[in-house]
Scaffold this active site. Structure first.
Site, PDB file in Angstrom:
ATOM      1  N   GLU A 104      -4.220  -5.419   3.285  1.00  0.00           N
ATOM      2  CA  GLU A 104      -4.360  -6.486   4.281  1.00  0.00           C
ATOM      3  C   GLU A 104      -3.419  -6.312   5.460  1.00  0.00           C
ATOM      4  O   GLU A 104      -3.744  -6.656   6.582  1.00  0.00           O
ATOM      5  CB  GLU A 104      -4.109  -7.855   3.626  1.00  0.00           C
ATOM      6  CG  GLU A 104      -4.449  -9.028   4.546  1.00  0.00           C
ATOM      7  CD  GLU A 104      -4.699 -10.307   3.785  1.00  0.00           C
ATOM      8  OE1 GLU A 104      -4.482 -11.379   4.374  1.00  0.00           O
ATOM      9  OE2 GLU A 104      -5.117 -10.244   2.611  1.00  0.00           O
TER      10      GLU A 104
ATOM     11  N   TYR B  13       7.486 -11.219   1.502  1.00  0.00           N
ATOM     12  CA  TYR B  13       6.370 -11.820   2.243  1.00  0.00           C
ATOM     13  C   TYR B  13       6.558 -13.333   2.414  1.00  0.00           C
ATOM     14  O   TYR B  13       6.735 -14.061   1.429  1.00  0.00           O
ATOM     15  CB  TYR B  13       5.070 -11.535   1.493  1.00  0.00           C
ATOM     16  CG  TYR B  13       3.819 -11.987   2.211  1.00  0.00           C
ATOM     17  CD1 TYR B  13       3.448 -11.414   3.418  1.00  0.00           C
ATOM     18  CD2 TYR B  13       3.011 -12.971   1.662  1.00  0.00           C
ATOM     19  CE1 TYR B  13       2.290 -11.815   4.065  1.00  0.00           C
ATOM     20  CE2 TYR B  13       1.844 -13.376   2.303  1.00  0.00           C
ATOM     21  CZ  TYR B  13       1.497 -12.793   3.509  1.00  0.00           C
ATOM     22  OH  TYR B  13       0.360 -13.197   4.158  1.00  0.00           O
TER      23      TYR B  13
ATOM     24  N   ASP C  14      -4.847  -9.226  -0.157  1.00  0.00           N
ATOM     25  CA  ASP C  14      -4.147 -10.231  -0.951  1.00  0.00           C
ATOM     26  C   ASP C  14      -5.022 -10.737  -2.092  1.00  0.00           C
ATOM     27  O   ASP C  14      -6.231 -10.928  -1.929  1.00  0.00           O
ATOM     28  CB  ASP C  14      -3.722 -11.414  -0.083  1.00  0.00           C
ATOM     29  CG  ASP C  14      -2.602 -11.039   0.877  1.00  0.00           C
ATOM     30  OD1 ASP C  14      -2.049  -9.938   0.734  1.00  0.00           O
ATOM     31  OD2 ASP C  14      -2.282 -11.858   1.763  1.00  0.00           O
TER      32      ASP C  14
END
Length: 746
Positions: free
Chosen positions: A8, A308, A104
């Protein structure tokens, strides 16, 4: 033959490529002997705009509504088209045998990859990498257990249904409201309930009537006691007559009836998810939700020292535990050096308070990475956010805080008085925060401050009682040296700030009209309104549409926002719509419901929605017209409070002219130290403070240089470029471009 892996984000692609030994870099990919790793940049493909479905939709007209596409079209996003074409070319390479989706692990991640495959027309076999973290171990295990792509077909159908439903309802309702009332009025499943929450909070505040309450405070034996109602255990009463009677009849001595000591252990607060971090950063530093997210993105992507950021979990997975010592060593710098080094030398014992696989969906909590930090490369803002994350990380890995709680109860006459104290025996995790610890997760008190507060009074804080009670026994008599009536009053809830609004969007249950258990549970499980990744943008959109404004750090709804809520159909103002949709989407993802049936119902709902708007008899009135005429079209202009300052905006959206009147800055007034506004243009720019102080920009810069606190020429130039860039930002929402073509009656 080679396997094409689609990640992604570039950062995740790099991690996967390293594990798969893909060292050869090419345009938009990394290649090895057996694998080619490429990436999206978020979404590369999206649903087409209305204009793509026919010439009639280029002009906004009520006659063309509702728009209900039969055959949905996908378009390549212009800003990321180069990467899309790179991925498409890789898909059709003859030496690529199949595709591994590594986006994801979630509904939206599935949509990112599948739309690319659909737009490109790829029919090669698909497998799925499903992991919750991107450590080398997790990636290796994930590739050893790849799953068939067909296992996620239903998840993809649910994702498409969500996107199409939002398109149908949002765009149709926005166009209908805009055409009906001749004003740019946008609405949607998430932004409108968010605005309604702000309106509901303001209504609570305006309709609130303070109620006085009373208490008693007594000083005896060097200890501060408060009166406690024997029946309710409350230290407050709304009956002043009762308090007056107790005060008049009180004796001059207090008899000790009970002394208790209890040892208590408290664990560190949970690790941060994005919402918790945004809320606390707003409370501590005044950062907006968007600013915090942007800072986090830099720490994640550029410096690579935090994990993240767009996560909704406050827990870690078991596979992360083995990397914790390495992460401690990486962040052992500056003020955290000693604590991090000490923890790294000790055995780490994971507990359910911060390790729980079941509570991690797409991504685990925000923690430091194994990348060694170089503090000198961080800006002031980056350092503050990094400090917050590191301290929380160190606190979670530290021992519990042990306190001894002491309580003393006694009577004055027939009335009960109590005192409580707390002594820290082992600081544990609190050492990480020194004296700076404040629980930002605590709910706001329902009562205002009252007269007569001290370090231990009706405020509920504690005092040091250890030495004072050592000689006391039940039956001890203490002389009362002071007795005072304390008073206060209930207070309304506080206005939303960006921090508390983000938290309310995550948990909007309070604002449900129908508190059905299933709906409440669904909102809790799905994260409320919006996602951690979109809430900041939704807030920015509400500001940029002038539906809400800032006054200091508080968020207030504007007149335009109030009028919009009065014109929008009720369904679109409640979080219940999101909960109802999510129930259906979850069923679709499990194969227990049909996406076609759901979309059929959404289309029927949209038809009713448009008819409601057409039949409504409301009106919209601009109440912020000024006497200033637009220099381009001559119409009167509107004065609006943008997020960064005051502006004049032409009322004719087709014209689009705008002019900045003033801009809020971080520059402090030398007289009262409040933040000043920057007004004027060019050489005439000057700072103005609410206290009356005025200062030319040139004089301000000169003064700062003399004080040794001013920036260099490059800093000043960067600041001025930022001001100019913000001034050029579009003030309209996502439909602004389409609005240019709106043909409304004059």
């Amino acid at each position: 033959m080679k396997h094409l892996v689609i990640a992604e984000k570039p950062s995740v692609a790099r991690d996967i490529a390293r594990v798969l030994h893909c060292g050869q870099k090419s345009a938009g990919c990394m290649e090895g002997k057996d694998y080619i790793v490429t990436w999206a940049l978020g979404h590369l493909v999206t649903l087409a705009d209305p204009e793509q479905y026919g010439e009639q939709y280029k002009t906004w007209s009520m006659d063309t509504l509702p728009m209900l596409p039969k055959n949905w079209k996908l378009i390549v996003i212009r800003q990321t088209a180069k990467q899309y074409h790179a991925v498409r070319d890789l898909l059709f390479r003859k030496d690529v045998s199949d595709v591994i989706i590594a986006t994801d692990a979630g509904r939206e991640g599935e949509l990112v990859a599948r739309w690319i495959l659909e737009k490109a027309g790829s029919h090669k076999p698909v497998r799925r990498l499903w992991i919750s973290s991107v450590t080398d171990k997790a990636i290796r295990e994930g590739f050893a257990h790849l799953r068939p792509g067909k296992d996620y077909e239903n998840l993809y159908h649910a994702a498409v249904a969500r996107a199409q439903a939002d398109w149908v309802v949002g765009i149709n309702a926005t166009r209908a409201l805009t055409c009906k009332y001749n004003a740019q009025l946008s609405c949607g499943r998430v932004q409108t309930p968010t605005l309604a929450m702000i309106a509901a909070r303001e209504e609570e505040i305006h309709s609130f009537v303070p109620t006085p309450y009373y208490g008693l405070k007594a000083a005896a034996g060097g200890i501060s006691f408060i009166w406690t109602d024997s029946a309710s255990k409350s230290s407050r009463t709304f009956d002043k007559t009762r308090i007056d009677a107790i005060y008049r009849n009180a004796r001059k001595e207090l008899k000790v009836t009970d002394i208790a000591k209890k040892t208590k252990k408290s664990q560190a607060p949970a690790l941060y998810d994005l919402t918790a971090l945004q809320k606390e950063a707003n409370q501590r530093y005044g950062y907006s939700a968007k600013e915090t997210l942007n800072i986090m993105q830099r720490l994640y992507e550029t410096h690579k020292i935090l994990t993240y950021p767009r996560t909704d979990s406050r827990y870690l997975t078991t596979d992360i535990v083995g990397t914790l010592k390495e992460r401690l060593e990486a962040c052992a710098a500056g003020p955290w050096r000693k604590t991090a080094a000490l923890l790294a030398r000790q055995e780490i014992r994971p507990s359910g308070s911060f390790v729980n696989n079941a509570k991690v969906s797409d991504h685990h909590a925000i923690i430091p990475t194994e990348e060694y930090v170089r503090l000198e490369t961080l800006s002031s803002d980056e350092r503050k956010i990094y400090d917050m994350v590191v301290r929380r990380f160190l606190a979670v890995l530290s021992p519990a805080c042990e306190t001894e709680e002491i309580s003393v109860a006694g009577t004055i006459g027939q009335e009960r008085f109590t005192a409580k104290g707390s002594i820290i025996r082992k600081a544990g995790w609190r050492q990480v925060y020194d004296s700076d610890w404040q629980d930002m997760d605590e709910d706001e008190d329902d009562f205002s401050g009252q007269e007569g507060r001290d370090s231990f009074g009706l405020s509920g804080s504690t005092q040091t009682l250890d030495q004072d009670v050592s000689s006391l026994r039940p039956g001890s008599i203490l002389p009362v040296t002071a007795l005072a009536i304390t008073k206060g009053s209930t207070k309304p809830p506080a206005y939303f700030t960006e921090g508390t609004l983000v938290a309310a969007m995550e948990n909007p249950v309070k604002y449900l009209k129908n508190k059905n258990k299933t709906i409440v549970r669904t909102l809790g499980e799905t994260g409320g309104l919006g996602t951690v990744a979109t809430r900041a943008d939704i807030i920015e959109k509400l500001f940029n549409s002038f539906l809400m404004e800032k006054k200091g750090n508080e968020i207030h709804i504007t007149s335009k926002g109030k009028q919009l809520l009065s014109l929008v159909p009720p369904d679109l103002k409640s979080p219940e719509l999101t909960a109802q949709w999510e129930l259906r989407l979850q069923a679709i993802s499990r194969g227990k419901d049909s996406d076609r049936k759901f979309m059929g119902e959404i289309q029927d709902y949209t038809r009713r929605l448009i008819q409601q708007i057409k039949d409504a008899d409301g009106t919209f009135r601009h109440d912020n017209l000024t006497r200033h005429k637009c220099p381009q079209c001559g119409k009167l202009m509107l004065e609006v409070n943008g997020k960064h300052g005051r502006l004049l905006v032409c009322q004719d959206r087709e014209c689009g002219y705008r002019e900045t009147l003033s801009r809020r800055t971080n520059a402090r007034c030398p007289v009262c130290h409040k933040k000043m506004e920057l007004v004027g243009k060019g050489d005439a720019q000057r700072f103005v403070c609410s206290c009356g102080h005025k200062e030319k920009l040139s004089a301000f810069q000169e003064r700062k240089k003399k004080e040794g606190k001013g920036g260099n020429k490059r800093d000043v130039a960067a600041y001025m470029r930022k001001q100019a860039k913000e001034a050029e930002k579009p003030i309209n929402n996502a439909f602004a471009e389409a609005f240019k073509n709106l043909d409304l009656p004059k």
